[in-house]
Motif scaffolding. Structure first.
Motif, PDB file in Angstrom:
ATOM      1  N   ARG A 195      -0.286   9.460  10.943  1.00 28.98           N
ATOM      2  CA  ARG A 195      -0.877   9.519   9.603  1.00 28.98           C
ATOM      3  C   ARG A 195      -0.945   8.116   9.006  1.00 28.98           C
ATOM      4  N   LEU A 196      -2.101   7.765   8.390  1.00 24.87           N
ATOM      5  CA  LEU A 196      -2.236   6.492   7.682  1.00 24.87           C
ATOM      6  C   LEU A 196      -1.883   6.701   6.216  1.00 24.87           C
ATOM      7  N   ILE A 197      -0.870   5.996   5.759  1.00 23.96           N
ATOM      8  CA  ILE A 197      -0.499   6.026   4.349  1.00 23.96           C
ATOM      9  C   ILE A 197      -1.264   4.901   3.670  1.00 23.96           C
ATOM     10  N   ARG A 198      -2.089   5.255   2.695  1.00 24.54           N
ATOM     11  CA  ARG A 198      -3.068   4.336   2.123  1.00 24.54           C
ATOM     12  C   ARG A 198      -2.634   3.812   0.754  1.00 24.54           C
ATOM     13  N   TYR A 199      -3.261   2.686   0.397  1.00 26.06           N
ATOM     14  CA  TYR A 199      -3.337   2.286  -1.003  1.00 26.06           C
ATOM     15  C   TYR A 199      -4.451   3.091  -1.649  1.00 26.06           C
ATOM     16  N   SER A 200      -4.297   3.411  -2.915  1.00 24.87           N
ATOM     17  CA  SER A 200      -5.285   4.251  -3.590  1.00 24.87           C
ATOM     18  C   SER A 200      -6.645   3.558  -3.610  1.00 24.87           C
ATOM     19  N   ALA A 201      -7.685   4.352  -3.598  1.00 25.21           N
ATOM     20  CA  ALA A 201      -9.048   3.825  -3.547  1.00 25.21           C
ATOM     21  C   ALA A 201      -9.389   3.018  -4.792  1.00 25.21           C
ATOM     22  N   ARG A 202      -8.701   3.250  -5.910  1.00 30.45           N
ATOM     23  CA  ARG A 202      -9.008   2.506  -7.130  1.00 30.45           C
ATOM     24  C   ARG A 202      -8.387   1.116  -7.136  1.00 30.45           C
ATOM     25  N   SER A 203      -7.516   0.818  -6.165  1.00 22.26           N
ATOM     26  CA  SER A 203      -6.930  -0.513  -6.062  1.00 22.26           C
ATOM     27  C   SER A 203      -7.806  -1.389  -5.173  1.00 22.26           C
ATOM     28  N   HIS A 204      -7.782  -2.700  -5.417  1.00 20.96           N
ATOM     29  CA  HIS A 204      -8.578  -3.611  -4.588  1.00 20.96           C
ATOM     30  C   HIS A 204      -8.061  -3.629  -3.160  1.00 20.96           C
ATOM     31  N   MET A 205      -6.750  -3.519  -2.980  1.00 20.38           N
ATOM     32  CA  MET A 205      -6.166  -3.427  -1.638  1.00 20.38           C
ATOM     33  C   MET A 205      -6.718  -2.225  -0.902  1.00 20.38           C
ATOM     34  N   GLY A 206      -6.724  -1.065  -1.580  1.00 15.20           N
ATOM     35  CA  GLY A 206      -7.227   0.139  -0.942  1.00 15.20           C
ATOM     36  C   GLY A 206      -8.676   0.001  -0.558  1.00 15.20           C
ATOM     37  N   PRO A 221      -8.296  11.138   7.884  1.00 15.85           N
ATOM     38  CA  PRO A 221      -8.131  11.951   6.665  1.00 15.85           C
ATOM     39  C   PRO A 221      -7.246  11.256   5.639  1.00 15.85           C
ATOM     40  N   GLN A 222      -7.640  11.378   4.378  1.00 15.11           N
ATOM     41  CA  GLN A 222      -6.852  10.805   3.290  1.00 15.11           C
ATOM     42  C   GLN A 222      -5.874  11.858   2.787  1.00 15.11           C
ATOM     43  N   VAL A 223      -4.596  11.593   3.037  1.00 12.55           N
ATOM     44  CA  VAL A 223      -3.554  12.547   2.668  1.00 12.55           C
ATOM     45  C   VAL A 223      -2.628  11.945   1.610  1.00 12.55           C
ATOM     46  N   LEU A 224      -2.106  10.756   1.902  1.00 14.44           N
ATOM     47  CA  LEU A 224      -1.155  10.103   0.994  1.00 14.44           C
ATOM     48  C   LEU A 224      -1.722   8.750   0.561  1.00 14.44           C
ATOM     49  N   ALA A 225      -1.811   8.510  -0.745  1.00 16.66           N
ATOM     50  CA  ALA A 225      -2.328   7.241  -1.278  1.00 16.66           C
ATOM     51  C   ALA A 225      -1.511   6.838  -2.493  1.00 16.66           C
ATOM     52  N   PHE A 226      -1.211   5.531  -2.596  1.00 21.56           N
ATOM     53  CA  PHE A 226      -0.339   5.034  -3.663  1.00 21.56           C
ATOM     54  C   PHE A 226      -0.888   3.736  -4.249  1.00 21.56           C
ATOM     55  N   ASP A 227      -0.597   3.526  -5.533  1.00 19.63           N
ATOM     56  CA  ASP A 227      -1.000   2.286  -6.203  1.00 19.63           C
ATOM     57  C   ASP A 227      -0.068   1.132  -5.876  1.00 19.63           C
ATOM     58  N   THR A 228       1.211   1.405  -5.674  1.00 17.05           N
ATOM     59  CA  THR A 228       2.200   0.343  -5.513  1.00 17.05           C
ATOM     60  C   THR A 228       2.713   0.249  -4.085  1.00 17.05           C
ATOM     61  N   SER A 229       3.027  -0.981  -3.683  1.00 20.04           N
ATOM     62  CA  SER A 229       3.544  -1.213  -2.332  1.00 20.04           C
ATOM     63  C   SER A 229       4.915  -0.584  -2.133  1.00 20.04           C
ATOM     64  N   GLY A 239       9.399   7.712   7.611  1.00 16.39           N
ATOM     65  CA  GLY A 239       8.825   8.328   8.806  1.00 16.39           C
ATOM     66  C   GLY A 239       7.582   9.160   8.563  1.00 16.39           C
ATOM     67  N   MET A 240       6.916   8.955   7.415  1.00 11.67           N
ATOM     68  CA  MET A 240       5.743   9.768   7.094  1.00 11.67           C
ATOM     69  C   MET A 240       4.469   9.246   7.735  1.00 11.67           C
ATOM     70  N   GLY A 241       4.473   8.054   8.308  1.00 11.59           N
ATOM     71  CA  GLY A 241       3.280   7.518   8.936  1.00 11.59           C
ATOM     72  C   GLY A 241       3.314   6.014   9.008  1.00 11.59           C
ATOM     73  N   VAL A 242       2.129   5.407   9.158  1.00 12.72           N
ATOM     74  CA  VAL A 242       1.986   3.958   9.246  1.00 12.72           C
ATOM     75  C   VAL A 242       1.147   3.491   8.058  1.00 12.72           C
ATOM     76  N   ALA A 243       1.140   2.190   7.840  1.00 11.53           N
ATOM     77  CA  ALA A 243       0.353   1.635   6.737  1.00 11.53           C
ATOM     78  C   ALA A 243      -0.202   0.281   7.142  1.00 11.53           C
ATOM     79  N   ILE A 244      -1.298  -0.079   6.492  1.00 13.31           N
ATOM     80  CA  ILE A 244      -1.891  -1.409   6.636  1.00 13.31           C
ATOM     81  C   ILE A 244      -1.645  -2.131   5.317  1.00 13.31           C
ATOM     82  N   THR A 245      -0.904  -3.253   5.376  1.00 13.42           N
ATOM     83  CA  THR A 245      -0.515  -3.942   4.144  1.00 13.42           C
ATOM     84  C   THR A 245      -0.479  -5.438   4.411  1.00 13.42           C
ATOM     85  N   THR A 246       0.146  -6.217   3.527  1.00 12.42           N
ATOM     86  CA  THR A 246       0.212  -7.673   3.668  1.00 12.42           C
ATOM     87  C   THR A 246       1.652  -8.148   3.465  1.00 12.42           C
TER      88      THR A 246
END
Length: 333
Positions: A195-206, A221-229, A239-246
């Motif tokens: 599962r990809l854990i995302r930044y929310s679509a309203r954030s520039h990162m997302g 599929p978009q399941v989990l999305a968050f505004d904050t790192s 253990g809920m998934g992986v993420a793409i971050t900086t």
């Protein structure tokens, strides 16, 4: 209301202290006639006798004694005021700065930068704000802030000055137990299995991450999305998934580092840039100095923290902080 003739009152106070007009004239370097005229003006201002003129040497009335006390206090305050004005002029001029910062920069770099801007050679009075990139764009255009350190360069807006600060690569983050298994795997395969854990679509990162996935034609599929790192990394650590971050985002959630593996993002990679943005014509002189102060803080404090946690970034870290051809270099629209 007319201001009092302080010079006349001071001469009258000297006459009272010296006991005669001739002695006061000698003390002040004035003629006796000039002293006499000043005493008359002083008496006219207060409208009460200041000395008993029938006594020699001159004896002050009670009102005259009060005048002397106040005039000497006024003189002392005036001397202090002059000293304070001169001391203030010898210090750097202070200017107000309302600075917006994206959350990740605010938490990782903000404390040392704000201290340097307030207490260092620039000596600003700083009011700082943090939040998502789009909020700073709106605030800058509404003149609610003076400058923004943003991941969105606001390229579609005119009348701005942009000072590049920092470029950081996106990385893949997973639970520490998955690190060896996912290292060097194609991103498509990683996201097929996890599962990809995302930044929310309203954030520039997302938005940046979503554009990268579309370029690679990866649908997930978009399941989990968050505004904050911090929230996003907590999910990965759990253990809920992986993420793409900086790297800066990882510093914001540094409490989760022991439970995370940080891997190079499978090729092709992409990066995020942070830029200082000001309105043209308002901070044209200070803008380059603020930008250089931010770059200095990044080099001295932030990069060592990043390399300490993500050692494989050391080789590319030399190019992460932007080095302008000249200190005043900026992109102007």
């Amino acid at each position: 209301m007319l201001l009092p003739d302080l010079h006349a009152l001071e001469i009258a106070a000297t006459v009272i202290e010296e006991g005669s007009m001739s002695a006061a004239a000698a003390q002040l370097g004035l003629t006796q006639s000039a002293v006499s005229q000043a005493v008359k003006r002083a008496k006219a201002q207060v409208n009460v006798p200041l000395v008993h003129r029938d006594r020699r040497p001159l004896v002050p009335t009670e009102a005259g004694r009060v005048l002397v006390a106040h005039i000497r206090e006024i003189a002392l305050r005036a001397e202090r005021a002059v000293e304070e004005v001169r001391a203030t002029a010898s210090r750097p001029e202070r200017q107000d700065l309302r600075l917006g910062m994206v959350d990740t920069f605010a938490s990782a770099v903000g404390p040392v930068l704000i201290r340097d801007l307030m207490e260092g050679s620039i000596a600003l009075r700083v009011t700082a704000f943090s939040g998502l990139a789009h909020a700073h764009t709106d605030a800058l255009m509404r003149h609610e802030i003076d400058a923004a350190i943003n991941s969105d360069p606001m390229g579609e807006l005119d009348g701005l000055m942009r000072f590049p600060l920092f470029r950081e690569p996106f990385v893949l983050v997973c639970p520490v137990a998955w690190g060896d298994m996912l290292r060097n795997r194609p991103l498509r395969d990683v996201l097929f299995e996890h599962r990809l854990i995302r930044y929310s679509a309203r954030s520039h990162m997302g938005a940046q991450v979503e554009r990268h996935l579309r370029r690679l034609r990866i649908e997930h599929p978009q399941v989990l999305a968050f505004d904050t790192s911090d929230s996003l990394l907590a999910m990965v650590a759990g253990g809920m998934g992986v993420a793409i971050t900086t790297p800066l985002c990882l510093l914001q959630g540094a409490v989760h580092f022991p439970a995370l593996a940080v891997l190079p993002l499978p090729s092709p990679g992409f990066s995020r840039e942070l830029t200082l943005i000001t309105r043209r014509g308002e901070f044209d002189t200070l803008g380059p100095r603020i930008a250089e102060a931010a770059r200095d803080m990044l080099r001295r404090y932030t990069l060592p923290q990043i390399i300490g946690q993500i050692s494989w970034l050391e080789e590319m870290s030399k190019d992460m902080v932007w080095s302008p051809a000249s200190p005043d270099a900026a992109q102007i629209d």
